[in-house]
Scaffold this motif. Structure first.
Motif, PDB file in Angstrom:
ATOM      1  N   TYR A  48     -12.862   8.454  28.985  1.00 56.22           N
ATOM      2  CA  TYR A  48     -12.031   7.567  28.167  1.00 56.22           C
ATOM      3  C   TYR A  48     -12.357   6.100  28.414  1.00 56.22           C
ATOM      4  N   THR A  62     -12.278  11.162  24.793  1.00 57.76           N
ATOM      5  CA  THR A  62     -11.865  11.708  26.090  1.00 57.76           C
ATOM      6  C   THR A  62     -12.293  13.169  26.143  1.00 57.76           C
ATOM      7  N   ASN A  63     -11.970  13.842  27.247  1.00 61.31           N
ATOM      8  CA  ASN A  63     -12.376  15.248  27.275  1.00 61.31           C
ATOM      9  C   ASN A  63     -11.424  16.097  26.425  1.00 61.31           C
ATOM     10  N   ASN A  98      -7.676  16.574  27.615  1.00 58.39           N
ATOM     11  CA  ASN A  98      -6.863  15.368  27.452  1.00 58.39           C
ATOM     12  C   ASN A  98      -6.526  15.155  25.978  1.00 58.39           C
ATOM     13  N   ALA A 151      -3.739  17.331  25.049  1.00 54.06           N
ATOM     14  CA  ALA A 151      -2.453  16.819  25.546  1.00 54.06           C
ATOM     15  C   ALA A 151      -1.904  15.748  24.603  1.00 54.06           C
ATOM     16  N   SER A 180      -7.306  20.744  31.780  1.00 53.59           N
ATOM     17  CA  SER A 180      -5.957  20.186  31.898  1.00 53.59           C
ATOM     18  C   SER A 180      -5.901  18.736  31.459  1.00 53.59           C
ATOM     19  N   GLY A 181      -4.753  18.367  30.934  1.00 52.14           N
ATOM     20  CA  GLY A 181      -4.471  16.979  30.590  1.00 52.14           C
ATOM     21  C   GLY A 181      -3.087  16.656  31.120  1.00 52.14           C
ATOM     22  N   VAL A 225      -1.699   9.568  29.258  1.00 50.17           N
ATOM     23  CA  VAL A 225      -2.629  10.486  29.900  1.00 50.17           C
ATOM     24  C   VAL A 225      -3.156   9.851  31.186  1.00 50.17           C
ATOM     25  N   TYR A 227      -5.972   9.191  33.598  1.00 51.01           N
ATOM     26  CA  TYR A 227      -7.435   9.220  33.615  1.00 51.01           C
ATOM     27  C   TYR A 227      -8.007   9.009  35.016  1.00 51.01           C
ATOM     28  N   GLY A 229      -7.542  15.041  36.198  1.00 54.61           N
ATOM     29  CA  GLY A 229      -7.059  16.207  35.469  1.00 54.61           C
ATOM     30  C   GLY A 229      -8.050  17.344  35.389  1.00 54.61           C
TER      31      GLY A 229
END
Lengths: 319, 319
Positions: B77, B114-115, B118, B121, B147-148, B155, B157, B164
């Motif tokens: 991110y 972001t991944n 995330n 989420a 996971s987020g 979120v 980071y 996460g």
């Protein structure tokens, strides 16, 4: 330089320490009162307020106090209450409106309250080893294991004010030691001062290995530390085991919030020379490759006698 | 009602899904392109930009796009880069400046990346089961476990953008299964779709217990689910085991951030009927008493075909 001051109060089971602190983290005046001689909170608060007024007067900071920060077991930042603190003689099964009572007794001065480990985290961030860090995890190694988690420069309180109970994650899943909290295998049962003494007693019973610890009637973590310093092999193994348990738990903590550092504080942290090597290697062995050898383990730089007051006082700067 | 729109892009190993989304979470137009036919990122970005422009045109939202959100494996991110994504044919060992490249190809439209977990989420918080929640943990149960973590509505980071990674906490400390990450005992090796299939193969080999799964040449988590629905005892036990492993890990996550809820999403979450009871009881058995029976486990409410796009698109509202 800011010409205001704050008061920090560390509420412990036996005594409460309090001091007046400046923006640089100098404790200008401090004192101690008993906590455990009161079964009701009101007279305790009355004496506490009197003691606060005295150190304000002693330090010549009347009219310049921005607020009061309090670190207390089970302290809730959101509500300013202390909930079911069984270790406090006036805590018991009830919810004590600590911030409100103290603020009223102090003529309306604002009061911020949180648990002791969160206060320690704010203290390290404001005056100590975590200055300039936005993301770190504070672990306090005392009678128990406490934690304060800082993300983006702010303490994590969670949805109810009680986040950061890393002393109660599962360090051992099966046949773990019984914890005061009612669970088994909690990190605290292995990696606190009490946990180290438990390991010593357990290992002495399970083996015939010679150790100076055998000659003692009761064993405290301090005895294990002294023995390790004298080269006692069993004592050294106990710290190696303790460090390993801590390090592999740290690896899981890192997967959660990716902190810049883990910051350690508390009586047991004095055994740095014995704990750090196994802690670092267990942490790096158990963490995802992307964080291997990248997360620092640092030890508190605060003077131990001042640290509890400083931690609590740091909360008040945010008021 | 806001009259601007966002684009969501979910970059997967095989395909990339993209769509134009309004503020209510309606996908107005969507399409799919291949990810795995490119060994270099530049021609992939060129085709992606073309596809984005097409769905913008199809949905009649030209000139009204606020920004583009991207969910991608190993997406960072902070930097807008994708780092060492071994599952992407153009990811490899390098750092791909994805946001910069895509923004340039889209005439300067802002891009947030972001991944995937995330992004999920943020999607749940914006359009789904976590609307109105400020503190929750998103767990994606797919091929792996992602996971987020959301704290105070944001979120987490971490200090480097990679916080996460709860699929890689230690679910099993000793003799745990080997994980793709190089460690052993990771939650992901037990509680992902792949993990469920692994459990099935392991248990079939270790016991003589009759099961319809014995007749299959290869076993996927879907087969175990079908068998459980038909009342196959071994399949039911596999989900009970999987739910238990998840629930006790959740207990540790709660000690960290004290979330209001754990939100589950992904292929394996379809087995809710079998996973939820053991998950809830293991979570409540292993959590500190103060959180017992207080933290909800909720399942994503997003339409599965839209969820990846919605999650990614939600990021763009924050641009």
């Amino acid at each position: 330089m800011d010409s205001t001051f704050v008061v920090g109060i560390d509420v412990g089971g036996q005594t409460s320490k309090l001091g007046v602190v400046d923006a640089r983290g100098t404790v200008l005046a401090q004192t101690v009162i008993r906590t455990d001689t009161y079964s009701d909170v009101e007279p305790y608060i009355a004496e506490l307020a009197e003691a606060v007024n005295k150190i304000i007067k002693d330090s010549g900071t009347e009219g310049k106090i921005r607020g009061i920060g309090v670190g207390a077991p089970n302290g809730n930042y959101y509500t300013g209450t202390i909930e079911n603190a069984v270790n406090l003689s006036w805590g018991g099964d009830s919810v004590v409106e600590f911030s409100k009572l103290l603020s009223e007794a102090m003529g309306g001065l604002p009061v911020a309250l949180t648990n002791d480990a969160n206060a320690a985290a704010v203290g390290e961030m404001t005056y100590g080893a975590a200055r300039g860090m936005k993301n770190f995890i504070m672990i306090t190694l005392g009678t128990g294991v406490g934690s304060g988690i800082v993300i983006n420069g702010e303490v994590v309180y969670g949805h109810d004010g009680f986040a950061g109970e890393l002393g109660h994650v599962a360090a051992v899943r099966n046949n773990g030691r019984t914890c005061n909290c009612g669970k088994t295998g909690c990190l605290e049962t292995y990696a606190s001062a009490t946990g180290v003494a438990r390991t010593a007693r357990e290992w002495l019973e399970l083996s015939d290995e010679p150790s100076v610890l055998r000659s003692l009637d009761t064993i405290a973590s301090k005895d294990v530390y002294e023995a390790a310093k004298d080269g006692d092999k069993l004592a050294l193994k106990i710290f190696e085991f303790t460090g390993k348990i801590l390090g592999r738990s740290f690896a899981d903590f890192i997967a959660f919030s990716s902190p810049e550092a883990i910051v350690l504080f508390g009586g047991l942290a004095r055994a740095k020379e014995f704990l750090l090597p196994p802690m670092e290697s267990a942490m790096n062995d158990n963490v995802l490759p992307l964080w291997r050898n990248k997360v620092k383990i640092v030890f508190s730089q605060l003077k131990e006698s001042d640290a509890a007051i400083l931690g609590a006082s740091a909360l008040a700067w945010e008021l």
